[in-house]
Design a protein around this motif. Structure first.
Motif, PDB file in Angstrom:
ATOM      1  N   PRO A   1       0.840  -1.206   0.000  1.00 26.69           N
ATOM      2  CA  PRO A   1       0.000   0.000   0.000  1.00 26.69           C
ATOM      3  C   PRO A   1       0.869   1.249   0.000  1.00 26.69           C
ATOM      4  N   THR A   2       0.393   2.269  -0.666  1.00 29.46           N
ATOM      5  CA  THR A   2       0.989   3.594  -0.560  1.00 29.46           C
ATOM      6  C   THR A   2      -0.164   4.581  -0.695  1.00 29.46           C
ATOM      7  N   THR A   3       0.118   5.822  -1.037  1.00 31.79           N
ATOM      8  CA  THR A   3      -0.950   6.793  -1.229  1.00 31.79           C
ATOM      9  C   THR A   3      -0.926   7.299  -2.663  1.00 31.79           C
ATOM     10  N   PHE A   4      -2.078   7.776  -3.103  1.00 34.52           N
ATOM     11  CA  PHE A   4      -2.153   8.329  -4.458  1.00 34.52           C
ATOM     12  C   PHE A   4      -1.230   9.545  -4.568  1.00 34.52           C
ATOM     13  N   GLY A   5      -1.141  10.310  -3.493  1.00 33.56           N
ATOM     14  CA  GLY A   5      -0.235  11.450  -3.491  1.00 33.56           C
ATOM     15  C   GLY A   5       1.208  11.038  -3.668  1.00 33.56           C
ATOM     16  N   HIS A   6       1.591   9.946  -3.023  1.00 33.20           N
ATOM     17  CA  HIS A   6       2.963   9.447  -3.141  1.00 33.20           C
ATOM     18  C   HIS A   6       3.235   8.956  -4.559  1.00 33.20           C
ATOM     19  N   TYR A   7       2.275   8.253  -5.143  1.00 34.49           N
ATOM     20  CA  TYR A   7       2.404   7.775  -6.521  1.00 34.49           C
ATOM     21  C   TYR A   7       2.553   8.961  -7.484  1.00 34.49           C
TER      22      TYR A   7
ATOM     23  N   ALA B   1      -2.968   1.835   6.885  1.00 26.94           N
ATOM     24  CA  ALA B   1      -2.658   3.183   7.357  1.00 26.94           C
ATOM     25  C   ALA B   1      -1.372   3.181   8.181  1.00 26.94           C
ATOM     26  N   HIS B   2      -1.219   2.163   9.018  1.00 26.32           N
ATOM     27  CA  HIS B   2       0.009   2.027   9.809  1.00 26.32           C
ATOM     28  C   HIS B   2       1.200   1.768   8.895  1.00 26.32           C
ATOM     29  N   PHE B   3       1.011   0.941   7.887  1.00 23.01           N
ATOM     30  CA  PHE B   3       2.077   0.643   6.923  1.00 23.01           C
ATOM     31  C   PHE B   3       2.641   1.943   6.342  1.00 23.01           C
ATOM     32  N   VAL B   4       1.753   2.835   5.935  1.00 24.65           N
ATOM     33  CA  VAL B   4       2.187   4.106   5.351  1.00 24.65           C
ATOM     34  C   VAL B   4       2.783   5.015   6.413  1.00 24.65           C
ATOM     35  N   ARG B   5       2.140   5.083   7.573  1.00 23.91           N
ATOM     36  CA  ARG B   5       2.544   6.021   8.612  1.00 23.91           C
ATOM     37  C   ARG B   5       3.983   5.787   9.083  1.00 23.91           C
ATOM     38  N   VAL B   6       4.391   4.517   9.199  1.00 21.81           N
ATOM     39  CA  VAL B   6       5.735   4.249   9.718  1.00 21.81           C
ATOM     40  C   VAL B   6       6.809   4.416   8.654  1.00 21.81           C
TER      41      VAL B   6
ATOM     42  N   GLY C   1      11.538  10.668   1.229  1.00 26.58           N
ATOM     43  CA  GLY C   1      10.998  10.109   0.005  1.00 26.58           C
ATOM     44  C   GLY C   1       9.872   9.128   0.201  1.00 26.58           C
ATOM     45  N   GLY C   2       9.511   8.824   1.445  1.00 20.27           N
ATOM     46  CA  GLY C   2       8.453   7.857   1.716  1.00 20.27           C
ATOM     47  C   GLY C   2       7.072   8.469   1.629  1.00 20.27           C
ATOM     48  N   PRO C   3       6.029   7.625   1.842  1.00 23.46           N
ATOM     49  CA  PRO C   3       4.652   8.089   1.684  1.00 23.46           C
ATOM     50  C   PRO C   3       4.029   8.706   2.927  1.00 23.46           C
ATOM     51  N   ALA C   4       4.716   8.669   4.065  1.00 25.33           N
ATOM     52  CA  ALA C   4       4.145   9.233   5.291  1.00 25.33           C
ATOM     53  C   ALA C   4       3.996  10.749   5.170  1.00 25.33           C
ATOM     54  N   ALA C   5       3.274  11.331   6.091  1.00 26.96           N
ATOM     55  CA  ALA C   5       2.906  12.747   5.978  1.00 26.96           C
ATOM     56  C   ALA C   5       4.115  13.671   5.940  1.00 26.96           C
ATOM     57  N   ALA C   6       5.083  13.465   6.844  1.00 23.43           N
ATOM     58  CA  ALA C   6       6.213  14.394   6.922  1.00 23.43           C
ATOM     59  C   ALA C   6       7.047  14.416   5.643  1.00 23.43           C
ATOM     60  N   PRO C   7       7.517  13.274   5.127  1.00 28.26           N
ATOM     61  CA  PRO C   7       8.278  13.330   3.889  1.00 28.26           C
ATOM     62  C   PRO C   7       7.452  13.806   2.697  1.00 28.26           C
ATOM     63  N   MET C   8       6.153  13.515   2.704  1.00 29.10           N
ATOM     64  CA  MET C   8       5.320  13.999   1.612  1.00 29.10           C
ATOM     65  C   MET C   8       5.197  15.520   1.643  1.00 29.10           C
ATOM     66  N   ASP C   9       5.037  16.090   2.835  1.00 28.90           N
ATOM     67  CA  ASP C   9       4.951  17.544   2.940  1.00 28.90           C
ATOM     68  C   ASP C   9       6.248  18.205   2.478  1.00 28.90           C
ATOM     69  N   GLU C  10       7.365  17.608   2.854  1.00 20.62           N
ATOM     70  CA  GLU C  10       8.667  18.149   2.416  1.00 20.62           C
ATOM     71  C   GLU C  10       8.781  18.068   0.900  1.00 20.62           C
ATOM     72  N   ALA C  11       8.350  16.945   0.321  1.00 21.19           N
ATOM     73  CA  ALA C  11       8.430  16.766  -1.123  1.00 21.19           C
ATOM     74  C   ALA C  11       7.538  17.764  -1.855  1.00 21.19           C
ATOM     75  N   LEU C  12       6.321  17.926  -1.386  1.00 21.79           N
ATOM     76  CA  LEU C  12       5.393  18.855  -2.033  1.00 21.79           C
ATOM     77  C   LEU C  12       5.922  20.278  -2.007  1.00 21.79           C
TER      78      LEU C  12
END
Length: 499
Positions: free
Chosen positions: A163-169, A439-444, A449-460
C-alpha cells in the motif's frame, strides 16, 4: 510522350514536389521570423555604418510597405522565384530598385537566416509546450496534495505489492516531469544562441555586430563558432530528444490509469465527463480519453524520434536534411504533445480513488505483510529472514482460506511463530491488527521520500519550488522577447522617419 523542358528553372515536377511545399512551409511557419530578421539586420547594417542612413531608411519604408500589402497566408507559389526569401527580396527590389534593394542582403546568407528562423520557431514552440507542461505540473502537485493520505495499491510486475498513497504515486510522476521540463529548458538554451552573422560559413569581412543581432531578435546571445551556426543541429536533436522523453514518460503514467480504471482493478474512478458509452452495451463506462492520451503520446514520441533519425549520418555542414521540410514535420510533435498535456492536466484532478476496491485488494492480496515481518524484527528481535518466513506462512494460510488478513490472520500467525521460534509471540491480537493495517504501513514509512505525511509535505514543498523556478524562467524569456521586439520596432521606426 511529352518531353520535360530542361532549360527553364524550375522543372514543373521539382516545383510541385519540393519548391512549392517548401514555400508553403516558409510562408505559414516563418513569415514573422523573416520580417523580424530583415528589420533587425537592416538596423544593424545602419548602426555599424555598413549602410548609410538614407539608404537604410529607404529600405525600411519599403519593408514596411511589403508587410502592409502582402499577406503571407494568401500567397500561392508560382515558380517565378525560388523560395519565400527571394519573393521578399524581389518585392523589395520592385519598390526601391535592384541596387538599393540588394543591399539588405549585405553580410548575410540564407544559411544563417534559415537556422535563425528555425531556432526562433523552436523557441516559441518550446515556450508553449513548456507552459502546458507547467500547467500539468501544477495540476499534479495540487492533486498529490489533495490525495496525500489517500490509500492505493502499488503494483510491481503487474501484481499488488504494497500500500501507498495516491499522493505518493503522483509525486513520483511529478519528479519525472520536473526533470523532463528541465531537459526542455536546457534544449531551449541551446536554441537560444543566434546564428545571424555567420553568413554562409565564416562570418563576413564587413564590421557586423553579431551581439546586436542576437539582442534585437531576443536571443540570449550569439552562437560563438560560425561554422557551428550553420552546421550544428544539436539544437534540433536536443529539442526533440527532450520532447520524446517527456511523452515517453507520460505514456507510462497514462498506461497505469488505463489498467487502474479497468473493472477488475477499479482503483480509480473516472467521472462521467471523461466517460463515453457503448453504442450497443448500456452497462459500459469507457474512459476513452485515456486511450486518446496514450496514442497521442505515442504519436508524439514517434514524431520526435523521426526528427532525430533524420539527422543521423548526415554531413556536418549546412544541408537540407535539417531544414524546411524536416522542421515542418517536427512541429507536429508539438501539436499532438500539447493536446496530451492539456487533457492530462484536466483529467488527473478529476480522478477519485475508489476506497472500497482499494481496501478489498489490500485485504485479499495481503500486501501489508511486509510490515508484519518488519514489526517482528523490531519487537521480537528476529532476523528478517525468520520474520519473512513467518509472515509468508501467515499470508499463505489466509489466502488459501479466502479470509481477511486483519480478521483471520492472527491464529495462523501465532502457530507459525511458535513452530518457527519454539516459543509464543509477545504480540497480541491488537498488535497484530495494527501491524497489518495499511494506514500504519504508510505512517511508519516516514523516511526521506516515503509516503508518510512528513516526507510527503517536504516533497510537495520542493515541487512547488521547482514549479516556481520554471515560472520565473518563463517570465524572463517572455520579458526578454518583449523587450527585444520593442527595441527592434523602435529602432526600425526611427529609420523610417529619416528624411
Amino acid at each position: 510522350m511529352t518531353m520535360t523542358d530542361t532549360t527553364t528553372f524550375p522543372d514543373p515536377i521539382y516545383q510541385d514536389t519540393v519548391l512549392g511545399p517548401l514555400f508553403d512551409h516558409a510562408r505559414s511557419d516563418h513569415a514573422e521570423g523573416f520580417r523580424r530578421i530583415d528589420r533587425a539586420h537592416l538596423v544593424m547594417l545602419e548602426r555599424t555604418g555598413i549602410l548609410p542612413r538614407d539608404v537604410a531608411a529607404t529600405i525600411a519604408r519599403a519593408l514596411a510597405e511589403i508587410d502592409r500589402q502582402i499577406d503571407p497566408a494568401g500567397l500561392i507559389y508560382t515558380g517565378e522565384v525560388e523560395d519565400y526569401f527571394f519573393l521578399r527580396e524581389a518585392e523589395l527590389k520592385a519598390r526601391v530598385g535592384a541596387d538599393v534593394g540588394g543591399r539588405l542582403h549585405t553580410a548575410r546568407s540564407r544559411n544563417d537566416i534559415d537556422h535563425t528562423l528555425f531556432k526562433m520557431s523552436l523557441k516559441a514552440r518550446i515556450d508553449v509546450l513548456s507552459g502546458q507542461g507547467r500547467a500539468l505540473l501544477g495540476a499534479l502537485i495540487d492533486t498529490a496534495s489533495r490525495e496525500r493520505d489517500t490509500l492505493i495499491v502499488a503494483y510491481t510486475h503487474g501484481q499488488p505489492a504494497q500500500p501507498t498513497t495516491f499522493g505518493h504515486y503522483l509525486s513520483a510522476a511529478i519528479e519525472v516531469l520536473i526533470r523532463d521540463l528541465a531537459r526542455l529548458e536546457e534544449a531551449r538554451a541551446i536554441a537560444d544562441q543566434c546564428s545571424m552573422g555567420a553568413a554562409a560559413i565564416t562570418t563576413s569581412g564587413f564590421p557586423i555586430d553579431r551581439g546586436m543581432m542576437a539582442d534585437l531578435l531576443g536571443f540570449a546571445g550569439a552562437q560563438r563558432n560560425s561554422y557551428g551556426c550553420i552546421a550544428a543541429v544539436d539544437y534540433i536533436t536536443a529539442t526533440y530528444g527532450a520532447v520524446e522523453l517527456l511523452f515517453l514518460h507520460l505514456g507510462r503514467l497514462i498506461q497505469d490509469f488505463q489498467v487502474w480504471s479497468s473493472f477488475e482493478v477499479g482503483q480509480i474512478h473516472v467521472p462521467n465527463s471523461f466517460v463515453q458509452i457503448s453504442s450497443i452495451m448500456p452497462q459500459k463506462r469507457n474512459p476513452v480519453p485515456i486511450e486518446h492520451m496514450r496514442h497521442l503520446a505515442s504519436q508524439t514520441v514517434g514524431r520526435a524520434r523521426m526528427i532525430k533519425d533524420i539527422m543521423h549520418n548526415t554531413p556536418f555542414t549546412d544541408m537540407n536534411d535539417s531544414e524546411g521540410e524536416t522542421q515542418a514535420a517536427g512541429y507536429g510533435a508539438f501539436a499532438s504533445g500539447g493536446r496530451v498535456l492539456r487533457l492530462l492536466a484536466a483529467f488527473v484532478p478529476a480522478l477519485r480513488i475508489d476506497g472500497r476496491k482499494v481496501a478489498r485488494t489490500i485485504d485479499q492480496a495481503c500486501i501489508t505483510i511486509t510490515e508484519l515481518a518488519d514489526t517482528l524484527v523490531r519487537r521480537e528481535g528476529l532476523s528478517f529472514r525468520q520474520a519473512h518466513e513467518i509472515a509468508a506462512d501467515t499470508a499463505r494460510a489466509v489466502t488459501s482460506a479466502g479470509e481477511s488478513l486483519a480478521s483471520a490472520g492472527y491464529v495462523p500467525f501465532s502457530a507459525s511463530f511458535r513452530e518457527t521460534m519454539g516459543r509464543d509471540t509477545a504480540m497480541t491480537l491488537d498488535d497484530f491488527v495494527l501491524a497489518v493495517s495499511p494506514a500504519h504501513f504508510v505512517r511508519v514509512r516516514d523516511r526521506f521520500g516515503g509516503p508518510a505525511a512528513a516526507p510527503m509535505d517536504e516533497a510537495l514543498s520542493a515541487y512547488h519550488a521547482a514549479l516556481a523556478g520554471f515560472e520565473t524562467a518563463a517570465r524572463a524569456h517572455a520579458d526578454r522577447d518583449t523587450a527585444a521586439r520593442a527595441a527592434l520596432e523602435s529602432a526600425f521606426g526611427a529609420l523610417m522617419e529619416t528624411h
